[in-house]
Design a protein around this motif. Structure first.
Motif, PDB file in Angstrom:
ATOM      1  N   LEU A   1     -45.309  52.279  23.593  1.00  0.00           N
ATOM      2  CA  LEU A   1     -46.462  52.482  24.458  1.00  0.00           C
ATOM      3  C   LEU A   1     -47.768  52.151  23.752  1.00  0.00           C
ATOM      4  O   LEU A   1     -48.728  51.691  24.362  1.00  0.00           O
ATOM      5  CB  LEU A   1     -46.482  53.938  24.947  1.00  0.00           C
ATOM      6  CG  LEU A   1     -47.550  54.292  25.993  1.00  0.00           C
ATOM      7  CD1 LEU A   1     -47.361  53.474  27.255  1.00  0.00           C
ATOM      8  CD2 LEU A   1     -47.494  55.781  26.321  1.00  0.00           C
ATOM      9  N   LEU A   2     -47.809  52.371  22.426  1.00  0.00           N
ATOM     10  CA  LEU A   2     -49.018  52.073  21.647  1.00  0.00           C
ATOM     11  C   LEU A   2     -49.299  50.578  21.578  1.00  0.00           C
ATOM     12  O   LEU A   2     -50.415  50.173  21.274  1.00  0.00           O
ATOM     13  CB  LEU A   2     -48.880  52.643  20.232  1.00  0.00           C
ATOM     14  CG  LEU A   2     -48.711  54.162  20.132  1.00  0.00           C
ATOM     15  CD1 LEU A   2     -48.495  54.567  18.683  1.00  0.00           C
ATOM     16  CD2 LEU A   2     -49.922  54.880  20.708  1.00  0.00           C
ATOM     17  N   ARG A   3     -48.273  49.745  21.784  1.00  0.00           N
ATOM     18  CA  ARG A   3     -48.433  48.295  21.678  1.00  0.00           C
ATOM     19  C   ARG A   3     -48.706  47.646  23.043  1.00  0.00           C
ATOM     20  O   ARG A   3     -48.742  46.436  23.165  1.00  0.00           O
ATOM     21  CB  ARG A   3     -47.172  47.662  21.060  1.00  0.00           C
ATOM     22  CG  ARG A   3     -46.835  48.248  19.701  1.00  0.00           C
ATOM     23  CD  ARG A   3     -47.439  47.475  18.558  1.00  0.00           C
ATOM     24  NE  ARG A   3     -48.866  47.532  18.466  1.00  0.00           N
ATOM     25  CZ  ARG A   3     -49.522  48.460  17.806  1.00  0.00           C
ATOM     26  NH1 ARG A   3     -48.892  49.423  17.195  1.00  0.00           N
ATOM     27  NH2 ARG A   3     -50.837  48.424  17.758  1.00  0.00           N
ATOM     28  N   LEU A   4     -48.860  48.465  24.100  1.00  0.00           N
ATOM     29  CA  LEU A   4     -49.129  47.966  25.442  1.00  0.00           C
ATOM     30  C   LEU A   4     -50.547  48.343  25.848  1.00  0.00           C
ATOM     31  O   LEU A   4     -50.945  49.503  25.721  1.00  0.00           O
ATOM     32  CB  LEU A   4     -48.126  48.541  26.450  1.00  0.00           C
ATOM     33  CG  LEU A   4     -46.668  48.114  26.264  1.00  0.00           C
ATOM     34  CD1 LEU A   4     -45.769  48.938  27.148  1.00  0.00           C
ATOM     35  CD2 LEU A   4     -46.489  46.637  26.566  1.00  0.00           C
TER      36      LEU A   4
ATOM     37  N   GLN B   1     -39.968  51.068  34.271  1.00  0.00           N
ATOM     38  CA  GLN B   1     -40.228  51.036  35.706  1.00  0.00           C
ATOM     39  C   GLN B   1     -41.709  50.898  36.001  1.00  0.00           C
ATOM     40  O   GLN B   1     -42.134  50.136  36.879  1.00  0.00           O
ATOM     41  CB  GLN B   1     -39.681  52.331  36.332  1.00  0.00           C
ATOM     42  CG  GLN B   1     -39.939  52.443  37.836  1.00  0.00           C
ATOM     43  CD  GLN B   1     -39.363  53.719  38.407  1.00  0.00           C
ATOM     44  OE1 GLN B   1     -38.183  53.962  38.288  1.00  0.00           O
ATOM     45  NE2 GLN B   1     -40.197  54.531  39.002  1.00  0.00           N
ATOM     46  N   THR B   2     -42.542  51.621  35.239  1.00  0.00           N
ATOM     47  CA  THR B   2     -43.987  51.580  35.475  1.00  0.00           C
ATOM     48  C   THR B   2     -44.559  50.193  35.175  1.00  0.00           C
ATOM     49  O   THR B   2     -45.358  49.652  35.948  1.00  0.00           O
ATOM     50  CB  THR B   2     -44.687  52.625  34.598  1.00  0.00           C
ATOM     51  OG1 THR B   2     -44.167  53.918  34.896  1.00  0.00           O
ATOM     52  CG2 THR B   2     -46.189  52.626  34.843  1.00  0.00           C
ATOM     53  N   VAL B   3     -44.159  49.614  34.027  1.00  0.00           N
ATOM     54  CA  VAL B   3     -44.646  48.274  33.678  1.00  0.00           C
ATOM     55  C   VAL B   3     -44.201  47.246  34.719  1.00  0.00           C
ATOM     56  O   VAL B   3     -44.962  46.363  35.106  1.00  0.00           O
ATOM     57  CB  VAL B   3     -44.157  47.881  32.269  1.00  0.00           C
ATOM     58  CG1 VAL B   3     -44.546  46.454  31.943  1.00  0.00           C
ATOM     59  CG2 VAL B   3     -44.740  48.823  31.221  1.00  0.00           C
ATOM     60  N   LYS B   4     -42.946  47.362  35.211  1.00  0.00           N
ATOM     61  CA  LYS B   4     -42.429  46.432  36.215  1.00  0.00           C
ATOM     62  C   LYS B   4     -43.231  46.515  37.510  1.00  0.00           C
ATOM     63  O   LYS B   4     -43.561  45.501  38.132  1.00  0.00           O
ATOM     64  CB  LYS B   4     -40.956  46.738  36.478  1.00  0.00           C
ATOM     65  CG  LYS B   4     -40.337  45.966  37.629  1.00  0.00           C
ATOM     66  CD  LYS B   4     -40.284  44.475  37.333  1.00  0.00           C
ATOM     67  CE  LYS B   4     -39.446  43.739  38.377  1.00  0.00           C
ATOM     68  NZ  LYS B   4     -40.029  43.832  39.735  1.00  0.00           N
TER      69      LYS B   4
ATOM     70  N   GLU C   1     -42.794  39.473  29.796  1.00  0.00           N
ATOM     71  CA  GLU C   1     -43.498  39.008  28.603  1.00  0.00           C
ATOM     72  C   GLU C   1     -44.166  40.166  27.859  1.00  0.00           C
ATOM     73  O   GLU C   1     -44.176  40.213  26.630  1.00  0.00           O
ATOM     74  CB  GLU C   1     -44.568  37.974  28.985  1.00  0.00           C
ATOM     75  CG  GLU C   1     -44.011  36.648  29.453  1.00  0.00           C
ATOM     76  CD  GLU C   1     -43.684  36.650  30.935  1.00  0.00           C
ATOM     77  OE1 GLU C   1     -43.715  37.734  31.547  1.00  0.00           O
ATOM     78  OE2 GLU C   1     -43.376  35.579  31.471  1.00  0.00           O
ATOM     79  N   MET C   2     -44.765  41.110  28.621  1.00  0.00           N
ATOM     80  CA  MET C   2     -45.427  42.249  27.980  1.00  0.00           C
ATOM     81  C   MET C   2     -44.460  43.047  27.115  1.00  0.00           C
ATOM     82  O   MET C   2     -44.765  43.398  25.972  1.00  0.00           O
ATOM     83  CB  MET C   2     -46.048  43.165  29.044  1.00  0.00           C
ATOM     84  CG  MET C   2     -47.279  42.605  29.723  1.00  0.00           C
ATOM     85  SD  MET C   2     -47.903  43.711  31.006  1.00  0.00           S
ATOM     86  CE  MET C   2     -48.256  45.170  30.027  1.00  0.00           C
ATOM     87  N   LEU C   3     -43.264  43.310  27.661  1.00  0.00           N
ATOM     88  CA  LEU C   3     -42.304  44.145  26.938  1.00  0.00           C
ATOM     89  C   LEU C   3     -41.717  43.418  25.733  1.00  0.00           C
ATOM     90  O   LEU C   3     -41.630  43.967  24.634  1.00  0.00           O
ATOM     91  CB  LEU C   3     -41.192  44.594  27.892  1.00  0.00           C
ATOM     92  CG  LEU C   3     -41.629  45.553  29.009  1.00  0.00           C
ATOM     93  CD1 LEU C   3     -40.490  45.807  29.973  1.00  0.00           C
ATOM     94  CD2 LEU C   3     -42.139  46.868  28.431  1.00  0.00           C
TER      95      LEU C   3
ATOM     96  N   GLU D   1     -54.881  42.663  34.944  1.00  0.00           N
ATOM     97  CA  GLU D   1     -53.571  42.812  34.359  1.00  0.00           C
ATOM     98  C   GLU D   1     -53.714  43.258  32.929  1.00  0.00           C
ATOM     99  O   GLU D   1     -54.774  43.144  32.344  1.00  0.00           O
ATOM    100  CB  GLU D   1     -52.798  41.498  34.407  1.00  0.00           C
ATOM    101  CG  GLU D   1     -52.368  41.123  35.839  1.00  0.00           C
ATOM    102  CD  GLU D   1     -51.442  39.917  35.841  1.00  0.00           C
ATOM    103  OE1 GLU D   1     -51.399  39.224  34.819  1.00  0.00           O
ATOM    104  OE2 GLU D   1     -50.763  39.695  36.849  1.00  0.00           O
ATOM    105  N   ALA D   2     -52.643  43.772  32.364  1.00  0.00           N
ATOM    106  CA  ALA D   2     -52.679  44.216  30.962  1.00  0.00           C
ATOM    107  C   ALA D   2     -51.864  43.282  30.119  1.00  0.00           C
ATOM    108  O   ALA D   2     -51.138  42.450  30.618  1.00  0.00           O
ATOM    109  CB  ALA D   2     -52.158  45.632  30.846  1.00  0.00           C
ATOM    110  N   SER D   3     -51.957  43.432  28.855  1.00  0.00           N
ATOM    111  CA  SER D   3     -51.203  42.593  27.926  1.00  0.00           C
ATOM    112  C   SER D   3     -50.794  43.408  26.741  1.00  0.00           C
ATOM    113  O   SER D   3     -51.425  44.399  26.408  1.00  0.00           O
ATOM    114  CB  SER D   3     -52.032  41.394  27.481  1.00  0.00           C
ATOM    115  OG  SER D   3     -53.177  41.847  26.819  1.00  0.00           O
TER     116      SER D   3
END
Length: 377
Positions: A267-270, A298-301, A310-312, A373-375
Motif C-alpha cells: 500500500l505504501l508503494r501505491l 478489489q479496491t485498485v481494480k 500496471e499499478m500492482l 488516476e493514481a500510479s
C-alpha cells in the motif's frame, strides 16, 4: 600637536604593543608545564583583543584557519570567513589572527570575473575586450588569478575602423548592414502578417510533436533501476494487459495475489492521488493478511479499471517490496490469457466478454473524480 593628542597617540601605541603576541621563544616558555602542547596566540585587530592558550599543534588545510578555544585549551580548524581565503595549508601555531591570511579581491576596472572565489582561492578575472582592455603579457593571461598573478589589464586603442576581438587582437569592425529598403506596394504591411501566420504554424507543429512523443513514451516506457518501483537494474516494458476481458484476468490472478502479497507494505508503494485511502488502511490493519490483500486488489481494480494491472505489478517490482516473482507470475497469466484469446479468435470461436464471478462489495476508497488516476511510486 597638542598635549591631549599626544597622550591619546601614546596610549594607543602602548595598548597595541601590549596586545600583540610575544616572540616564539617567550611563547614556548609559557607552555613548558604542559607537555605535548605549543603556545598559540592570535590578535584580533577589530576588537583589539589577544587570545592565547597552550594546546596541541594541528595542521589546517587550505581554506581553513586555526580557531583558539582558551577555555578548553584546544585548537580547531574552521572555514575562512566569506571575505577571506587561505591558499595553502598552515600549522595552527603560525596563525596570528582569528581568520585566514588572505583577503579576497574582486575584479576591478577593465576586468570581468571568469572564476568564482572559494575559501582556498581568490577571484579569477579576464580583461574586458569589449571596452578596449587586454592583458599584459598576452600569453597565459586569458583567465588569471587575482592578486597573485603578474597579469595586468591595460587599455588598448585600435586603429579607426577596428575593434578589439575576444582574442585581444584588433580586427575590422563588422559591416553587416541591418537596414531595410523602404516599403514598396504595401509589403511592410503584409510581411508582419505572414510572419505571424508562420509563427502560429510552427507553434502548432511543435505542440503536435510533443503530444505524439508523449503518447509514444506512455506506450513504451523503459524503466531502469528502482526509481519508479521496478527492481533495481531491471528493464521492464510497461504496456496495457490486452488480454483482459471483463474481469477474466482479474479472476485469474486473484488467487496468486492473495496467497503471496502482504498488503501493508504494498500500500505504501501505491499513490491514490488526491483522494484518501485511510479507510482502506484501517481495513487492512483490522483484518488478516489475506482479507487485506483481497480488499486491496478489489479496491485498485474498481478505482482504476484501465490501469490496475500496471499499478500492482509496478509496485510489486519495487526494491523495497521484493515481490517481483509475484509480478512475473501475473505477467505469465496475462500472456497466457492473451495467447488463448488469439487462438480462439483464429479458430472462429466467440470470445466471452465477461466471466461470472463472486459478487464483490463496493470499494472502501471513494471513486476518483473523472480524469484523475493514481500510479505506483
Amino acid at each position: 600637536m597638542g598635549y591631549s593628542t599626544r597622550i591619546i597617540l601614546i596610549s594607543c601605541i602602548i595598548r597595541s604593543y601590549l596586545s600583540m603576541c610575544p616572540e616564539d621563544i617567550v611563547g614556548n616558555d609559557k607552555c613548558r608545564e604542559s607537555p605535548g602542547t605549543k603556545y598559540h596566540c592570535q590578535y584580533d585587530a577589530d576588537t583589539d583583543t589577544t587570545t592565547n592558550t597552550c594546546a596541541p599543534e594541528v595542521n589546517c588545510s587550505a581554506g581553513k584557519y586555526a580557531a583558539i578555544n582558551s577555555i578548553e585549551k584546544q585548537v580547531t580548524c574552521m572555514p575562512c570567513s566569506p571575505e577571506m581565503f587561505q591558499s595553502h595549508a598552515k600549522l595552527s601555531t603560525a596563525f596570528t589572527q582569528p581568520n585566514c591570511d588572505e583577503r579576497k579581491t574582486p575584479c576591478g576596472e577593465g576586468e570581468l570575473e571568469c572564476g568564482a572565489a572559494s575559501p582556498s582561492q581568490n577571484f579569477k578575472c579576464r580583461c574586458d575586450n569589449s571596452l578596449g582592455w587586454r592583458p599584459n603579457p598576452l600569453v597565459g593571461c586569458d583567465c588569471f588569478l587575482k592578486g597573485t598573478s603578474l597579469c595586468v589589464c591595460q587599455e588598448t586603442t585600435c586603429e579607426p575602423g577596428e575593434e578589439l576581438a575576444s582574442n585581444f587582437t584588433c580586427v575590422p569592425v563588422s559591416t553587416t548592414d541591418m537596414t531595410f529598403p523602404p516599403c514598396v506596394s504595401g509589403i511592410c504591411t503584409v510581411a508582419p502578417i505572414i510572419l505571424g501566420v508562420l509563427l502560429v504554424i510552427a507553434i502548432v507543429v511543435i505542440i503536435a510533436l510533443v503530444i505524439l512523443l508523449k503518447r509514444r513514451e506512455n506506450k513504451l516506457k523503459v524503466v531502469t533501476s528502482g526509481e519508479d518501483g521496478y527492481p533495481c537494474g531491471s528493464k521492464v516494458e510497461a504496456e496495457a494487459p490486452s488480454a483482459e476481458k471483463g474481469g477474466i484476468l482479474y479472476n485469474k490472478i486473484k488467487t496468486v495475489f492473495i496467497e503471496n502479497v502482504d498488503p501493508k507494505p504494498l500500500l505504501l508503494r501505491l499513490d491514490f492521488g488526491s483522494y484518501s485511502d485511510e479507510r482502506l488502511r484501517d481495513y487492512i490493519n483490522r483484518n488478516g493478511r489475506e482479507d487485506g490483500a483481497a480488499e486491496l486488489l478489489q479496491t485498485v481494480k474498481r478505482q482504476f479499471p484501465n490501469k490496475w494491472f500496471e499499478m500492482l505489478t509496478k509496485a510489486l517490482r519495487h526494491c523495497d517490496i521484493s515481490l517481483s516473482h509475484v509480478a512475473d507470475d501475473m505477467d505469465k497469466i496475462r500472456d497466457k490469457l492473451s495467447k488463448e484469446t488469439v487462438e480462439l479468435q483464429s479458430s472462429g470461436e466467440q470470445v466471452p466478454d465477461s466471466e461470472s464471478g463472486p459478487h464483490e462489495k463496493l470499494p472502501l476508497v471513494p471513486t476518483a473524480p473523472p480524469g484523475q488516476e493514481a500510479s505506483a511510486v
